[in-house]
Design a protein around this motif. Structure first.
Motif, PDB file in Angstrom:
ATOM      1  N   VAL A  25      24.217 -68.048   1.652  1.00  0.00           N
ATOM      2  CA  VAL A  25      23.353 -69.311   1.901  1.00  0.00           C
ATOM      3  C   VAL A  25      24.148 -70.733   1.890  1.00  0.00           C
ATOM      4  CG1 VAL A  25      21.301 -70.902   1.855  1.00  0.00           C
ATOM      5  CG2 VAL A  25      21.243 -68.413   1.157  1.00  0.00           C
ATOM      6  N   ILE A  26      24.251 -71.307   3.187  1.00  0.00           N
ATOM      7  CA  ILE A  26      25.018 -72.400   3.296  1.00  0.00           C
ATOM      8  C   ILE A  26      24.240 -73.591   3.069  1.00  0.00           C
ATOM      9  CG2 ILE A  26      26.344 -73.768   4.881  1.00  0.00           C
ATOM     10  CD1 ILE A  26      27.134 -71.090   6.249  1.00  0.00           C
ATOM     11  N   ASN A  27      24.794 -74.254   2.047  1.00  0.00           N
ATOM     12  CA  ASN A  27      24.165 -75.554   1.916  1.00  0.00           C
ATOM     13  C   ASN A  27      24.685 -76.634   2.844  1.00  0.00           C
ATOM     14  OD1 ASN A  27      23.316 -77.891   0.788  1.00  0.00           O
ATOM     15  ND2 ASN A  27      23.558 -77.643  -1.104  1.00  0.00           N
ATOM     16  N   GLN A  28      23.864 -76.882   3.805  1.00  0.00           N
ATOM     17  CA  GLN A  28      24.440 -77.706   4.925  1.00  0.00           C
ATOM     18  C   GLN A  28      24.812 -79.315   4.611  1.00  0.00           C
ATOM     19  OE1 GLN A  28      21.702 -77.135   8.241  1.00  0.00           O
ATOM     20  NE2 GLN A  28      23.041 -75.427   9.061  1.00  0.00           N
ATOM     21  N   GLY A  29      24.361 -79.634   3.380  1.00  0.00           N
ATOM     22  CA  GLY A  29      24.501 -80.994   2.823  1.00  0.00           C
ATOM     23  C   GLY A  29      26.129 -81.128   2.515  1.00  0.00           C
ATOM     24  N   GLY A  30      26.661 -79.912   2.390  1.00  0.00           N
ATOM     25  CA  GLY A  30      28.281 -80.228   1.940  1.00  0.00           C
ATOM     26  C   GLY A  30      29.209 -79.514   3.188  1.00  0.00           C
ATOM     27  N   CYS A  31      28.486 -79.045   4.332  1.00  0.00           N
ATOM     28  CA  CYS A  31      29.081 -78.443   5.212  1.00  0.00           C
ATOM     29  C   CYS A  31      29.870 -79.504   6.199  1.00  0.00           C
ATOM     30  CB  CYS A  31      28.300 -77.436   5.923  1.00  0.00           C
ATOM     31  SG  CYS A  31      29.069 -76.795   7.442  1.00  0.00           S
ATOM     32  N   VAL A  65      23.899 -69.150   8.231  1.00  0.00           N
ATOM     33  CA  VAL A  65      24.059 -67.697   8.096  1.00  0.00           C
ATOM     34  C   VAL A  65      22.714 -67.092   8.723  1.00  0.00           C
ATOM     35  CG1 VAL A  65      24.324 -65.513   6.536  1.00  0.00           C
ATOM     36  CG2 VAL A  65      25.507 -67.735   5.875  1.00  0.00           C
ATOM     37  N   ASP A  66      23.028 -65.972   9.498  1.00  0.00           N
ATOM     38  CA  ASP A  66      21.856 -65.198  10.090  1.00  0.00           C
ATOM     39  C   ASP A  66      21.614 -64.144   8.998  1.00  0.00           C
ATOM     40  OD1 ASP A  66      19.902 -64.220  11.591  1.00  0.00           O
ATOM     41  OD2 ASP A  66      21.173 -62.958  12.782  1.00  0.00           O
ATOM     42  N   LEU A  67      20.646 -64.420   8.224  1.00  0.00           N
ATOM     43  CA  LEU A  67      20.703 -63.584   6.912  1.00  0.00           C
ATOM     44  C   LEU A  67      20.202 -62.070   7.150  1.00  0.00           C
ATOM     45  CD1 LEU A  67      18.303 -66.120   4.788  1.00  0.00           C
ATOM     46  CD2 LEU A  67      21.089 -65.500   4.471  1.00  0.00           C
ATOM     47  N   PRO A  68      19.463 -61.788   8.052  1.00  0.00           N
ATOM     48  CA  PRO A  68      19.111 -60.459   8.401  1.00  0.00           C
ATOM     49  C   PRO A  68      20.664 -59.462   8.723  1.00  0.00           C
ATOM     50  CG  PRO A  68      17.684 -61.574   9.615  1.00  0.00           C
ATOM     51  CD  PRO A  68      18.673 -62.526   8.909  1.00  0.00           C
ATOM     52  N   ARG A  69      21.498 -60.182   9.002  1.00  0.00           N
ATOM     53  CA  ARG A  69      22.812 -59.625   9.365  1.00  0.00           C
ATOM     54  C   ARG A  69      23.947 -59.796   8.155  1.00  0.00           C
ATOM     55  NH1 ARG A  69      25.373 -61.426  14.322  1.00  0.00           N
ATOM     56  NH2 ARG A  69      24.303 -63.356  14.289  1.00  0.00           N
ATOM     57  N   CYS A  70      23.722 -60.498   7.220  1.00  0.00           N
ATOM     58  CA  CYS A  70      24.575 -60.785   6.103  1.00  0.00           C
ATOM     59  C   CYS A  70      24.677 -59.445   5.383  1.00  0.00           C
ATOM     60  CB  CYS A  70      24.221 -61.906   5.347  1.00  0.00           C
ATOM     61  SG  CYS A  70      25.424 -62.195   3.808  1.00  0.00           S
ATOM     62  N   ILE A  71      25.826 -58.940   4.942  1.00  0.00           N
ATOM     63  CA  ILE A  71      26.121 -57.825   4.085  1.00  0.00           C
ATOM     64  C   ILE A  71      26.406 -57.968   2.746  1.00  0.00           C
ATOM     65  CG2 ILE A  71      26.637 -56.219   5.939  1.00  0.00           C
ATOM     66  CD1 ILE A  71      29.594 -56.587   5.232  1.00  0.00           C
ATOM     67  N   GLY A  72      26.417 -59.435   2.553  1.00  0.00           N
ATOM     68  CA  GLY A  72      26.801 -59.689   1.060  1.00  0.00           C
ATOM     69  C   GLY A  72      28.238 -59.666   0.539  1.00  0.00           C
ATOM     70  N   CYS A  73      29.243 -59.785   1.347  1.00  0.00           N
ATOM     71  CA  CYS A  73      30.564 -59.475   0.960  1.00  0.00           C
ATOM     72  C   CYS A  73      31.193 -60.456   0.301  1.00  0.00           C
ATOM     73  CB  CYS A  73      31.310 -59.118   2.337  1.00  0.00           C
ATOM     74  SG  CYS A  73      31.822 -60.555   3.181  1.00  0.00           S
ATOM     75  N   THR A  74      30.634 -61.478   0.133  1.00  0.00           N
ATOM     76  CA  THR A  74      31.146 -62.964  -0.610  1.00  0.00           C
ATOM     77  C   THR A  74      32.378 -63.441   0.227  1.00  0.00           C
ATOM     78  OG1 THR A  74      32.487 -61.916  -2.019  1.00  0.00           O
ATOM     79  CG2 THR A  74      30.277 -61.919  -2.708  1.00  0.00           C
ATOM     80  N   LEU A  75      32.839 -62.941   1.145  1.00  0.00           N
ATOM     81  CA  LEU A  75      34.057 -63.696   1.802  1.00  0.00           C
ATOM     82  C   LEU A  75      34.182 -65.026   2.358  1.00  0.00           C
ATOM     83  CD1 LEU A  75      35.695 -60.705   3.879  1.00  0.00           C
ATOM     84  CD2 LEU A  75      36.614 -61.747   1.759  1.00  0.00           C
ATOM     85  N   CYS A  76      32.936 -65.377   2.846  1.00  0.00           N
ATOM     86  CA  CYS A  76      32.722 -66.565   3.294  1.00  0.00           C
ATOM     87  C   CYS A  76      32.895 -67.698   1.865  1.00  0.00           C
ATOM     88  CB  CYS A  76      31.498 -66.998   3.921  1.00  0.00           C
ATOM     89  SG  CYS A  76      29.905 -66.348   3.356  1.00  0.00           S
ATOM     90  N   VAL A  77      32.094 -67.329   0.792  1.00  0.00           N
ATOM     91  CA  VAL A  77      32.109 -68.109  -0.158  1.00  0.00           C
ATOM     92  C   VAL A  77      33.377 -68.219  -0.826  1.00  0.00           C
ATOM     93  CG1 VAL A  77      31.189 -68.399  -2.660  1.00  0.00           C
ATOM     94  CG2 VAL A  77      29.813 -67.180  -0.834  1.00  0.00           C
ATOM     95  N   LYS A  78      34.314 -67.414  -0.747  1.00  0.00           N
ATOM     96  CA  LYS A  78      35.664 -67.525  -1.334  1.00  0.00           C
ATOM     97  C   LYS A  78      36.492 -68.316  -0.416  1.00  0.00           C
ATOM     98  CE  LYS A  78      39.308 -64.289  -2.342  1.00  0.00           C
ATOM     99  NZ  LYS A  78      39.631 -62.749  -2.244  1.00  0.00           N
ATOM    100  N   TYR A  79      36.346 -68.495   0.856  1.00  0.00           N
ATOM    101  CA  TYR A  79      37.314 -69.167   1.795  1.00  0.00           C
ATOM    102  C   TYR A  79      36.683 -70.402   2.095  1.00  0.00           C
ATOM    103  CZ  TYR A  79      40.292 -65.100   1.583  1.00  0.00           C
ATOM    104  OH  TYR A  79      41.195 -64.134   1.126  1.00  0.00           O
ATOM    105  N   THR A  84      30.798 -74.834  -0.171  1.00  0.00           N
ATOM    106  CA  THR A  84      29.184 -75.276   0.111  1.00  0.00           C
ATOM    107  C   THR A  84      28.487 -74.057   0.386  1.00  0.00           C
ATOM    108  OG1 THR A  84      28.016 -76.913   1.005  1.00  0.00           O
ATOM    109  CG2 THR A  84      29.662 -75.670   2.673  1.00  0.00           C
ATOM    110  N   ILE A  85      29.091 -73.061   0.084  1.00  0.00           N
ATOM    111  CA  ILE A  85      28.262 -71.494   0.289  1.00  0.00           C
ATOM    112  C   ILE A  85      28.078 -70.867  -0.953  1.00  0.00           C
ATOM    113  CG2 ILE A  85      28.284 -69.466   1.788  1.00  0.00           C
ATOM    114  CD1 ILE A  85      30.525 -70.309   3.284  1.00  0.00           C
ATOM    115  N   GLU A  86      26.697 -70.512  -1.021  1.00  0.00           N
ATOM    116  CA  GLU A  86      26.320 -69.918  -2.400  1.00  0.00           C
ATOM    117  C   GLU A  86      25.749 -68.447  -1.999  1.00  0.00           C
ATOM    118  OE1 GLU A  86      24.419 -71.760  -5.338  1.00  0.00           O
ATOM    119  OE2 GLU A  86      25.510 -74.009  -4.853  1.00  0.00           O
ATOM    120  N   MET A  87      26.104 -67.451  -2.903  1.00  0.00           N
ATOM    121  CA  MET A  87      25.547 -66.169  -3.038  1.00  0.00           C
ATOM    122  C   MET A  87      24.154 -66.207  -3.689  1.00  0.00           C
ATOM    123  SD  MET A  87      27.570 -64.655  -1.130  1.00  0.00           S
ATOM    124  CE  MET A  87      26.743 -63.269  -1.219  1.00  0.00           C
TER     125      MET A  87
END
Ligand code: SF4
Ligand code: SF4
Length: 134
Positions: A25-31, A65-79, A84-87
């Motif tokens: 989930v992207i916290n758009q406050g920090g994006c 993030v379009d949640l129904p398509r997210c596979i929870g891989c965590t790559l976006c959080v890492k990079y 501002t992205i949290e799992m």
């Protein structure tokens, strides 16, 4: 299980057997709208959305993030350079996502109608196909 966004109901129900434990989930406050995360998402489920100012939606575009398509891989959080992205646990993600989304928060605060985003321009491939079929 309550989902505030009706559009997510069917997709969430369908994902019972292979449901990721967590979703991004992207916290758009920090994006900052740098779009680095888009390049790393293996399933292309991070989308560009209008900026927070309803009068100038093309300024400072954000992502979500379009949640129904997210596979929870965590790559976006890492990079994400701005961290501002949290799992978030699968069920909680559908509740938290609208709360962290600027447009939802701002439209509610200002009691404004959401801005209608222009229809996406047809892809070049589709335009060429249409020409051939004429
Ligand atoms: S990488 Fe982070 S800051 Fe950049 S667009 Fe994605 S969520 Fe926003
Ligand atoms: S967790 Fe993985 S699949 Fe989900 S949005 Fe981030 S990069 Fe994409």
């Amino acid at each position: 299980m309550p989902y505030p966004e009706p559009k997510y109901l069917k997709a969430a129900d369908l994902r019972v057997s292979r449901r990721p434990k967590q979703l991004a989930v992207i916290n758009q406050g920090g994006c900052t709208g740098c779009m680095v995360c888009i390049d790393f998402c293996p399933v292309d489920c991070i989308e560009i959305v209008p900026g927070p100012d309803p009068d100038n939606p093309t300024v400072h575009k954000l992502v979500q993030v379009d949640l129904p398509r997210c596979i929870g891989c965590t790559l976006c959080v890492k990079y994400c350079p701005w961290e501002t992205i949290e799992m978030v646990a699968f069920e909680d993600a559908y509740v938290i996502s609208p709360e962290w989304t600027f447009r939802g928060v701002i439209d509610e605060l200002w009691e404004r109608e959401p801005v209608q985003v222009e229809a996406e321009r047809p892809k070049r491939r589709d335009r060429e196909r249409a020409k051939v079929n004429q």
